[in-house]
Each structure stands twice: as C-alpha cells, then as structure tokens.
Write an enzyme that holds these catalytic residues in place. Structure first.
Site, PDB file in Angstrom:
ATOM      1  N   LEU A 259       8.390   6.907 -13.694  1.00 35.05           N
ATOM      2  CA  LEU A 259       8.323   5.664 -12.919  1.00 35.05           C
ATOM      3  C   LEU A 259       7.498   5.806 -11.643  1.00 35.05           C
ATOM      4  CD1 LEU A 259      12.048   4.520 -13.247  1.00 35.05           C
ATOM      5  CD2 LEU A 259      10.075   3.556 -14.419  1.00 35.05           C
ATOM      6  N   ARG A 260       6.843   6.962 -11.473  1.00 36.39           N
ATOM      7  CA  ARG A 260       6.071   7.163 -10.239  1.00 36.39           C
ATOM      8  C   ARG A 260       4.903   6.198 -10.148  1.00 36.39           C
ATOM      9  NH1 ARG A 260       5.607  13.124  -9.420  1.00 36.39           N
ATOM     10  NH2 ARG A 260       7.714  12.904  -8.598  1.00 36.39           N
ATOM     11  N   GLY A 261       4.337   5.819 -11.301  1.00 35.83           N
ATOM     12  CA  GLY A 261       3.232   4.861 -11.295  1.00 35.83           C
ATOM     13  C   GLY A 261       3.646   3.524 -10.717  1.00 35.83           C
TER      14      GLY A 261
END
Length: 339
Positions: free
Chosen positions: A277-279
């Site tokens: 979920l870093r994007g």
C-alpha cells in the site's frame, strides 16, 4: 563557502524540480531518486533547493540537530536530560553528501578514538546520518553504493532512528531526513529494498532541442563568470519560491484529501499491480503537498494525476512482454481510468 546555482535559474527538468519541492514540503514522502544522463543538473538542483529552504531552530551545540520545540521523547539522550534549559539557534537546513567510499563508521558513527585515547572517555562520534537529521542526505551514484551501507540506510529510513551498538557503545539518536539519490541507470541497478524506500523517482534527459541547450549554457556561463551578480538577478524569484515553500510546510497538516482522490489512488495502484500500500500512501501525501504548494486547502484528482508517474514508475513489476516502459504504462492507465 561556494554559492549554489539558483534553483529558479535551472532551465527545464520540470519533473525533477517539482518532485524536489514536493519532497521538501513533506519529508515523510520518502525522498527522491533522480536517474538520468550525466551533466543534466541533478546535483545542481538538489543543492539549489537546499539553499532555498527556510532556516530551522536547532539546539545549540547538539551534534544531532535536535529540534528544541519537540517533546523530550523526540530529542537525543543529551538534549532530553537538559530539556528544561535548551538554547536554540536558527540554522540552515543541513545538506549532507554521502560519498561512495564512506566507511560504515563514517556513516552511522563510532567510538571517538581521540577522546578515548586522550581522556580515557568512551564517547560517541556522530556520523553522516546524525548530521543529516532534519535535512537532506544526498547520495550521488546511489546505485553503486556498497551493500553494508545500503543495509544501514534501510534500517534508519524505516525507523527514523539510528541505533549504534558496538565497541562498548550503546547510542540511539533521531535520524529523519529527505533521502535524495542520483545516478545513471546504465551503470547498474538499485537494490529493490532501497528503491522502494524512495517516495518518488524521476527521469532526467539531455535536452534535444538547440534552444534549451543554448539557454542552459548561457545561464551556467553567466553564473560562473559572476556568481554574486547572477544570484542577485534571481533574488526576487528565489524569494517568491522560498516563501511558497515555507507557507506550504506550515499549512500542510490543514490540507484535506477528498475521498475521490483516495479511491482514484487505490484504483490506479490496483490497475497497475503495485505491491503493498506504499504506492497509495505516497500518492495521497504527494497530492497533499502539491496542493499546499499551490496554496489550496483541498488536494484534487489533478494533483494526484500530475505526480502519479513520479510516485509509481519505480514500483511497477517488469513485464517482459511489454516494451513500452513504466511511464507509458502509467499514462495509459491514467487515461483509461480517468479520461
């Protein structure tokens, strides 16, 4: 000290300049990776941005650049002990170069041998990570960095704290900085673990039109012949960007992100198949910082779209059957989903 080339006088390379400004507004974005040809203004832009940044309060005499306005828990051990009587000074935001040949001791810190031999005192000598706290850590040719240095950087980037347990020392100190790396992709790839730690990745290329190349040479030649006069000519523009940066940093926490932006970020990342979920988190943070720079109190879908290639191009899995490249894949997905 040599003058930095003015940020506002850099011709072209708009994606790089925007990414650096956004990262300066919100250091939690994770920094910027700048890959491209030699001689395209990578290191010039980074040092020019640092010269634009407003001064920040630091504890006088602290080797770790502690912020006197934070709670004692956010200070180094020395400042925490004297937190009731800290003296502060306004200092330029630090910009620290991490050279390729730097030893691990030089980077993370080590026993101060001079004090140990002379005074018999076991003291800690702060390293480059301590000097970079609350500023910029710049690594040229980051893709050629030795693995053991990369490991140290990954630990600190993940925790925001440098922990040194060696030679009878046990030291921990805050180490939060904007990580900026540059390099030439032809000279080797970056380790995936470190690549993932950069919030944005931008590509810079040598200009292919005569007008741009002439303008760049003229600007650089004028600066080298008369640095003082050239800098003075840019003073008004530099002041305008400096005020814009300061205002954006102060207003960042009050900028809202609409639900449609959150949903669009998640939809885009799912469409492109990014891991984790870093994007999405970085898309939201960069959109907020972009809105703050523009003086708006709500981040829009346009803010997210503008920065999506920079945020996602280094997060995509390679598709051996697709020769279009990461940027083209992102542009294609943006058009398919939102046009």
């Amino acid at each position: 000290m040599a003058k930095a080339f003015p940020f506002t006088a850099i011709v072209g390379q708009d994606e790089m300049k925007t990414a650096l400004l956004v990262a300066a507004v919100d250091p939690s974005i994770g920094g910027v990776l700048v890959f491209g040809d030699r001689g395209t203004g990578k290191s010039t832009a980074i040092r020019a941005l640092a010269a634009l940044m407003p001064k920040i309060p630091m504890v006088d005499g602290c080797p770790f650049n502690c912020d006197p306005d934070v709670k004692p828990a956010g200070l180094c051990a020395r400042c925490e002990k004297g937190s009731d009587n800290l003296k502060s000074r306004a200092s330029p935001i630090p910009v620290v170069d991490l050279p390729l040949g730097a030893t691990e001791d030089r980077v993370i810190g080590a026993l101060d041998l001079e004090r140990a031999l002379h005074d018999g005192e076991k003291a800690f000598e702060a390293g480059l990570l301590a000097r970079a706290h609350r500023g910029f850590l710049y690594i040229d040719e980051v893709n050629l960095l030795e693995d053991h240095i990369v490991d140290s950087l990954l630990d600190v980037a993940a925790s925001g704290e440098n922990v040194v347990e060696r030679e009878g020392l046990s030291v921990r100190h805050p180490a939060r900085f904007v990580l900026v790396g540059s390099g030439n992709p032809e000279e080797g790839e970056l380790r995936p673990q470190l690549l993932d730690r950069f919030g944005m990745s931008v590509e810079v290329k040598t200009p292919q039109d005569v007008a741009s190349r002439v303008a760049i040479v003229k600007q650089r030649d004028a600066f080298e012949r008369d640095p003082e006069g050239f800098t003075k000519q840019q003073q008004r523009k530099e002041g305008r960007v400096r005020r814009q940066l300061q205002k954006a940093r102060e207003s960042l926490d009050s900028v809202d992100v609409a639900d449609e932006v959150l949903e669009a970020a998640a939809t885009l990342c799912m469409s492109l198949g990014t891991d984790g979920l870093r994007g999405e988190l970085t898309l939201v943070r960069t959109a907020r910082a972009q809105a703050a720079l523009a003086g708006r109190d709500v981040a829009s879908l346009a803010d997210m779209r503008a920065l999506a290639p920079s945020v996602l191009r280094h997060r995509l899995r390679r598709d051996p059957l697709d020769e279009s490249g990461s940027t083209a894949r992102i542009d294609k997905a943006l058009s398919a989903l939102f046009d």
